[in-house]
Design an enzyme around this catalytic site. Structure first.
Site, mmCIF file in Angstrom:
data_model
loop_
_atom_site.group_PDB
_atom_site.id
_atom_site.type_symbol
_atom_site.label_atom_id
_atom_site.label_comp_id
_atom_site.label_asym_id
_atom_site.label_seq_id
_atom_site.Cartn_x
_atom_site.Cartn_y
_atom_site.Cartn_z
ATOM 1 N N LYS A 278 2.320 -1.704 5.203
ATOM 2 C CA LYS A 278 3.029 -0.588 4.590
ATOM 3 C C LYS A 278 4.074 -0.029 5.555
ATOM 4 C CE LYS A 278 -0.882 1.129 1.816
ATOM 5 N NZ LYS A 278 -0.243 1.141 0.496
ATOM 6 N N ARG A 352 -8.045 -3.691 -6.032
ATOM 7 C CA ARG A 352 -8.584 -4.504 -7.126
ATOM 8 C C ARG A 352 -9.462 -5.635 -6.593
ATOM 9 N NH1 ARG A 352 -2.530 -5.614 -8.917
ATOM 10 N NH2 ARG A 352 -2.450 -3.576 -7.910
#
Length: 497
Positions: A278, A352
């Protein structure tokens, strides 16, 4: 702090502060009108003087009102009748609590007569008063060297008619449980990632087990998860020195053998993005990537305190997503507990990956319903902002039940579609699926990914990326969706009972 329900003559109530409601054009609530009569029209005189107009969340603190035993009277504006809704109700409560905190009183009595909202359910009116007042008293100082001054407010009383006492007592007990659950979720979210690790979450779950007799906790370590085939979950924590954990909390308040309702929380205690790193700006806020797990802890605590006659399972998939020589790489293919294979194209779509194995694990409980909660996608913030959680489900009835619970709890969600057409965005040339579906409909394709592991039961997904924490000056965890989840379980327990 003690919450209590009281009855009695408003003129004789002994307190440091009595809160009553006033509206525009000199209108007084029933309690305010009674106080005005006891003071020979003193409150009406104040209103006529124009010091307060009665607009929503306006306040005026009066001292030594004649005819009243209370040392202070706080006039609280409730606005015009058409303006009264839960949003403005909460604004008014926040304003009143701001005065209470700044004044430093030890005892306050709220006498609001249920006139602040268009919600005619008296139980919910009173419960929200307890919830929202209690949440205004939340303070985080766990990691500060100088602790906050002790809370001066020691007693919070609500005046109601004697015939409504039983209902009010239940609202108070439930509201207090939700306040406590929300505070637990906020505490966990606000802790720094060097303290709140997957192991720390496991330890907190064991502490809950020791506190509540009806709760049983099981912790699965990495070896046990590997034996079960949870290679997708394990792939996320490979780059970290912190071992991943699967935390399972079973609350047995219902009939033995009755199908439980399962809550599954994403517990990424820090998310660097892994190899798909990130940007550095605001990366500190990625400690909040475990707020889905925090909401499961909070809801389980609330259910235990309420002693709901229902069976509930809380599952937390806890891992830390870090870059290292051991970390998963874009292009890696892993096998899930279900046997399906996943091509990892972006290691920053890790939520996920831990949830899919936890959702497969949830199936062993033969659940009545499964709800997963996760700070899953930035796309949900683009779609819904910071007001509502995103909701997707494979069962329309379950979706509607959650939407209604959100409205009842003042913790709203909004349903997005989960059509088969979106599934095609997850097609992979090398595995059964890939873990990202591109920029279009990012929140929906993330839910589509999860739906491939939930075909055997009723399932819903709550994307709380936009509501789990605040940034800027008021940075901190919000405790959502503890109220929504607890309301959903309250409704289910009422139905089953």
């Amino acid at each position: 702090m003690d919450f209590e329900i009281i009855n009695g003559d408003i003129a004789a109530l002994e307190t440091e502060c009595l809160v009553v409601a006033v509206a525009p054009e000199g209108q007084l609530s029933p309690a305010a009108s009674a106080a005005d009569s006891a003071s020979n029209g003193y409150l009406q005189e104040i209103l006529a003087g124009g010091d307060i107009s009665g607009k929503t969340a306006q306040t005026l603190l009066l001292h030594k009102v004649p005819g009243l035993t209370a040392r202070r009277v706080l006039l609280l504006g409730v606005g015009k009748e058409e303006e009264r809704n839960n949003r403005n109700y909460r604004k008014a409560i926040t304003a009143a609590m701001g005065v209470v905190k700044s004044t430093g009183i030890s005892h306050v009595i709220f006498a609001l007569d249920g006139v602040l909202t268009d919600d005619t359910d008296q139980y919910r009116q009173l419960r929200h008063l307890v919830e929202w007042s209690g949440q205004e008293l939340y303070l985080y100082d766990e990691t500060k060297s100088k602790k906050a001054d002790p809370l001066k407010l020691e007693k919070f009383s609500i005046l109601c008619a004697e015939e409504d006492t039983d209902l009010a007592e239940q609202a108070l007990l439930d509201g207090t449980a939700i306040v406590n659950g929300t505070s637990i979720a906020r505490d966990l979210g606000n802790l720094p990632p060097n303290i709140c690790t997957p192991t720390y979450l496991a330890e907190r779950a064991l502490e809950l087990e020791a506190e509540f007799e009806a709760l049983t906790t099981t912790i699965l370590d990495e070896d046990e998860m590997a034996e079960l085939g949870m290679h997708c979950l394990l792939s996320v924590g490979k780059g970290s020195e912190q071992p991943s954990k699967l935390v399972v909390m079973q609350y047995n308040g219902g009939v033995e053998g009755e199908a439980p309702h399962v809550l599954v929380g994403k517990g990424i205690t820090f998310d660097t993005g892994g190899i798909s790193l990130k940007p550095g700006d605001s990366m500190d806020e990625m400690k909040y990537d475990m707020c889905g797990a925090a909401s499961v802890f909070g809801a389980i605590n609330a259910v235990c305190e309420m002693a709901l006659p229902i069976n509930v399972v809380g599952i937390v998939a806890a891992a830390e997503n870090m870059p290292s020589g051991h970390a998963s790489k874009p292009g890696d293919i892993v096998t899930t507990m279900s046997g399906q294979t996943v091509e990892i194209l972006n290691t920053d779509a890790e939520g996920r990956l831990v949830l899919c194995d936890a959702l497969t694990y949830a199936g062993r409980f033969n659940p009545a319903s499964v709800v997963d909660i996760a700070t899953l996608t930035g796309a949900c913030i683009i779609a819904l902002g910071h007001q509502a959680s995103g909701l997707m489900s494979n069962d329309d009835q379950l979706a509607q039940q959650l939407l209604e619970a959100g409205v009842q709890a003042g913790d709203r969600a909004w349903q997005l579609p989960l059509w088969d057409e979106y599934q095609e965005q997850l097609d992979s040339n090398f595995a059964d699926m890939q873990n990202i579906g591109g920029r279009p409909a990012g929140s929906i394709t993330a839910a589509c990914f999860l739906s491939r592991f939930t075909k055997e039961y009723r399932w819903a997904h709550l994307d709380i990326a936009g509501v789990a924490w605040n940034s800027g000056k008021n940075k901190g965890a919000t405790g959502r969706c503890v109220p929504l989840l607890t309301q959903y379980l309250l409704n289910q327990s009422a139905t089953e009972e």
